[in-house]
Design a protein around this motif. Sequence first.
Motif, PDB file in Angstrom:
ATOM      1  N   ARG A  64      25.964  27.348   5.430  1.00 48.14           N
ATOM      2  CA  ARG A  64      26.566  28.236   4.423  1.00 48.14           C
ATOM      3  C   ARG A  64      26.782  27.465   3.129  1.00 48.14           C
ATOM      4  O   ARG A  64      26.544  27.991   2.039  1.00 48.14           O
ATOM      5  CB  ARG A  64      27.895  28.823   4.932  1.00 48.14           C
ATOM      6  CG  ARG A  64      28.597  29.695   3.913  1.00 48.14           C
ATOM      7  CD  ARG A  64      27.829  30.983   3.629  1.00 48.14           C
ATOM      8  NE  ARG A  64      28.588  31.821   2.721  1.00 48.14           N
ATOM      9  CZ  ARG A  64      28.076  32.425   1.658  1.00 48.14           C
ATOM     10  NH1 ARG A  64      26.782  32.337   1.387  1.00 48.14           N
ATOM     11  NH2 ARG A  64      28.824  33.144   0.878  1.00 48.14           N
ATOM     12  N   GLY A  65      27.198  26.218   3.240  1.00 52.76           N
ATOM     13  CA  GLY A  65      27.343  25.370   2.048  1.00 52.76           C
ATOM     14  C   GLY A  65      26.024  25.206   1.326  1.00 52.76           C
ATOM     15  O   GLY A  65      25.972  25.247   0.088  1.00 52.76           O
ATOM     16  N   ASP A  66      24.945  25.034   2.087  1.00 50.65           N
ATOM     17  CA  ASP A  66      23.620  24.907   1.481  1.00 50.65           C
ATOM     18  C   ASP A  66      23.209  26.207   0.783  1.00 50.65           C
ATOM     19  O   ASP A  66      22.618  26.171  -0.301  1.00 50.65           O
ATOM     20  CB  ASP A  66      22.581  24.523   2.536  1.00 50.65           C
ATOM     21  CG  ASP A  66      22.748  23.098   3.034  1.00 50.65           C
ATOM     22  OD1 ASP A  66      23.477  22.300   2.405  1.00 50.65           O
ATOM     23  OD2 ASP A  66      22.139  22.780   4.081  1.00 50.65           O
ATOM     24  N   GLU A  67      23.533  27.356   1.384  1.00 51.65           N
ATOM     25  CA  GLU A  67      23.230  28.650   0.740  1.00 51.65           C
ATOM     26  C   GLU A  67      23.944  28.753  -0.607  1.00 51.65           C
ATOM     27  O   GLU A  67      23.335  29.153  -1.613  1.00 51.65           O
ATOM     28  CB  GLU A  67      23.677  29.810   1.622  1.00 51.65           C
ATOM     29  CG  GLU A  67      22.847  30.041   2.856  1.00 51.65           C
ATOM     30  CD  GLU A  67      23.463  31.093   3.780  1.00 51.65           C
ATOM     31  OE1 GLU A  67      24.324  31.888   3.318  1.00 51.65           O
ATOM     32  OE2 GLU A  67      23.094  31.121   4.959  1.00 51.65           O
ATOM     33  N   LEU A  68      25.225  28.415  -0.621  1.00 55.44           N
ATOM     34  CA  LEU A  68      25.994  28.464  -1.868  1.00 55.44           C
ATOM     35  C   LEU A  68      25.441  27.470  -2.886  1.00 55.44           C
ATOM     36  O   LEU A  68      25.357  27.771  -4.080  1.00 55.44           O
ATOM     37  CB  LEU A  68      27.474  28.180  -1.598  1.00 55.44           C
ATOM     38  CG  LEU A  68      28.210  29.224  -0.769  1.00 55.44           C
ATOM     39  CD1 LEU A  68      29.589  28.714  -0.368  1.00 55.44           C
ATOM     40  CD2 LEU A  68      28.328  30.546  -1.538  1.00 55.44           C
ATOM     41  N   PHE A  69      25.056  26.287  -2.398  1.00 56.76           N
ATOM     42  CA  PHE A  69      24.465  25.263  -3.264  1.00 56.76           C
ATOM     43  C   PHE A  69      23.233  25.818  -3.976  1.00 56.76           C
ATOM     44  O   PHE A  69      23.111  25.709  -5.195  1.00 56.76           O
ATOM     45  CB  PHE A  69      24.106  24.018  -2.444  1.00 56.76           C
ATOM     46  CG  PHE A  69      23.346  22.976  -3.215  1.00 56.76           C
ATOM     47  CD1 PHE A  69      23.999  22.139  -4.096  1.00 56.76           C
ATOM     48  CD2 PHE A  69      21.976  22.832  -3.059  1.00 56.76           C
ATOM     49  CE1 PHE A  69      23.304  21.175  -4.826  1.00 56.76           C
ATOM     50  CE2 PHE A  69      21.268  21.880  -3.763  1.00 56.76           C
ATOM     51  CZ  PHE A  69      21.940  21.041  -4.652  1.00 56.76           C
ATOM     52  N   PHE A  70      22.335  26.425  -3.213  1.00 60.96           N
ATOM     53  CA  PHE A  70      21.096  26.917  -3.816  1.00 60.96           C
ATOM     54  C   PHE A  70      21.329  28.105  -4.746  1.00 60.96           C
ATOM     55  O   PHE A  70      20.620  28.263  -5.745  1.00 60.96           O
ATOM     56  CB  PHE A  70      20.036  27.197  -2.755  1.00 60.96           C
ATOM     57  CG  PHE A  70      19.477  25.927  -2.180  1.00 60.96           C
ATOM     58  CD1 PHE A  70      18.744  25.049  -2.963  1.00 60.96           C
ATOM     59  CD2 PHE A  70      19.717  25.582  -0.855  1.00 60.96           C
ATOM     60  CE1 PHE A  70      18.250  23.859  -2.456  1.00 60.96           C
ATOM     61  CE2 PHE A  70      19.225  24.397  -0.327  1.00 60.96           C
ATOM     62  CZ  PHE A  70      18.492  23.534  -1.133  1.00 60.96           C
ATOM     63  N   LEU A  71      22.338  28.923  -4.475  1.00 61.32           N
ATOM     64  CA  LEU A  71      22.702  29.995  -5.416  1.00 61.32           C
ATOM     65  C   LEU A  71      23.221  29.408  -6.722  1.00 61.32           C
ATOM     66  O   LEU A  71      22.863  29.864  -7.816  1.00 61.32           O
ATOM     67  CB  LEU A  71      23.752  30.920  -4.803  1.00 61.32           C
ATOM     68  CG  LEU A  71      23.268  31.859  -3.710  1.00 61.32           C
ATOM     69  CD1 LEU A  71      24.458  32.565  -3.052  1.00 61.32           C
ATOM     70  CD2 LEU A  71      22.288  32.885  -4.278  1.00 61.32           C
ATOM     71  N   ASP A  72      24.070  28.387  -6.612  1.00 65.54           N
ATOM     72  CA  ASP A  72      24.605  27.738  -7.812  1.00 65.54           C
ATOM     73  C   ASP A  72      23.509  27.007  -8.583  1.00 65.54           C
ATOM     74  O   ASP A  72      23.475  27.034  -9.816  1.00 65.54           O
ATOM     75  CB  ASP A  72      25.737  26.774  -7.440  1.00 65.54           C
ATOM     76  CG  ASP A  72      26.979  27.483  -6.928  1.00 65.54           C
ATOM     77  OD1 ASP A  72      27.132  28.705  -7.154  1.00 65.54           O
ATOM     78  OD2 ASP A  72      27.820  26.812  -6.280  1.00 65.54           O
ATOM     79  N   VAL A  73      22.602  26.359  -7.848  1.00 69.32           N
ATOM     80  CA  VAL A  73      21.470  25.679  -8.493  1.00 69.32           C
ATOM     81  C   VAL A  73      20.604  26.695  -9.225  1.00 69.32           C
ATOM     82  O   VAL A  73      20.183  26.461 -10.370  1.00 69.32           O
ATOM     83  CB  VAL A  73      20.634  24.877  -7.465  1.00 69.32           C
ATOM     84  CG1 VAL A  73      19.255  24.526  -8.010  1.00 69.32           C
ATOM     85  CG2 VAL A  73      21.367  23.614  -7.048  1.00 69.32           C
ATOM     86  N   GLU A  74      20.340  27.821  -8.589  1.00 66.81           N
ATOM     87  CA  GLU A  74      19.509  28.856  -9.215  1.00 66.81           C
ATOM     88  C   GLU A  74      20.124  29.322 -10.537  1.00 66.81           C
ATOM     89  O   GLU A  74      19.420  29.494 -11.530  1.00 66.81           O
ATOM     90  CB  GLU A  74      19.346  30.033  -8.258  1.00 66.81           C
ATOM     91  CG  GLU A  74      18.388  31.094  -8.754  1.00 66.81           C
ATOM     92  CD  GLU A  74      18.216  32.232  -7.756  1.00 66.81           C
ATOM     93  OE1 GLU A  74      17.861  33.331  -8.205  1.00 66.81           O
ATOM     94  OE2 GLU A  74      18.426  32.031  -6.548  1.00 66.81           O
TER      95      GLU A  74
END
Length: 161
Positions: free
Chosen positions: A60-70
Amino acid sequence: MKLGNKGKKLIQDFEQFRAKLYDTDGAGHCTVGWGHLVHRGLCDGRENEKQFAKGISKSRGDELFFLDVEHAEKTVNKHAQSLNLELNQDQFDALVSFTYNVGSGNLSTMLKNCEKGNEKLDLDKIPACMKRYDRAGGKILSGLTRRRLREADLFEGKVNE
């Protein structure tokens, strides 16, 4: 453009994954995962904290990371296009890391302040301009100073994988 491996490593080296909500982002904002901003201000039980109250998994942390990166990628791409900047991968990664950490408004401000008096923004000035963003809560933070130095080095092509 998309974030490359050097940029991802830089962000994750500084953010470090935390499964539980925390306030220690330097500015005292409620954060979780890889520095995902839950809300401005301290964690205090607000409604939007409830989904993170029991902590989050690394995935879930990785999902949030990639949303923030996007979001950071879109911001950097938009500014690069509007300012007619031709960025290489290292320069792009450095600006995405910067934006991930300080937000899109501060990227805009930094770029505007960096181009003062010039018709076109000089890419060579950006690393020095980035280094000025090492404060939180009015104080210089050594962690932010180190991060800005790494981002500046990456922007200048001085970072190897």
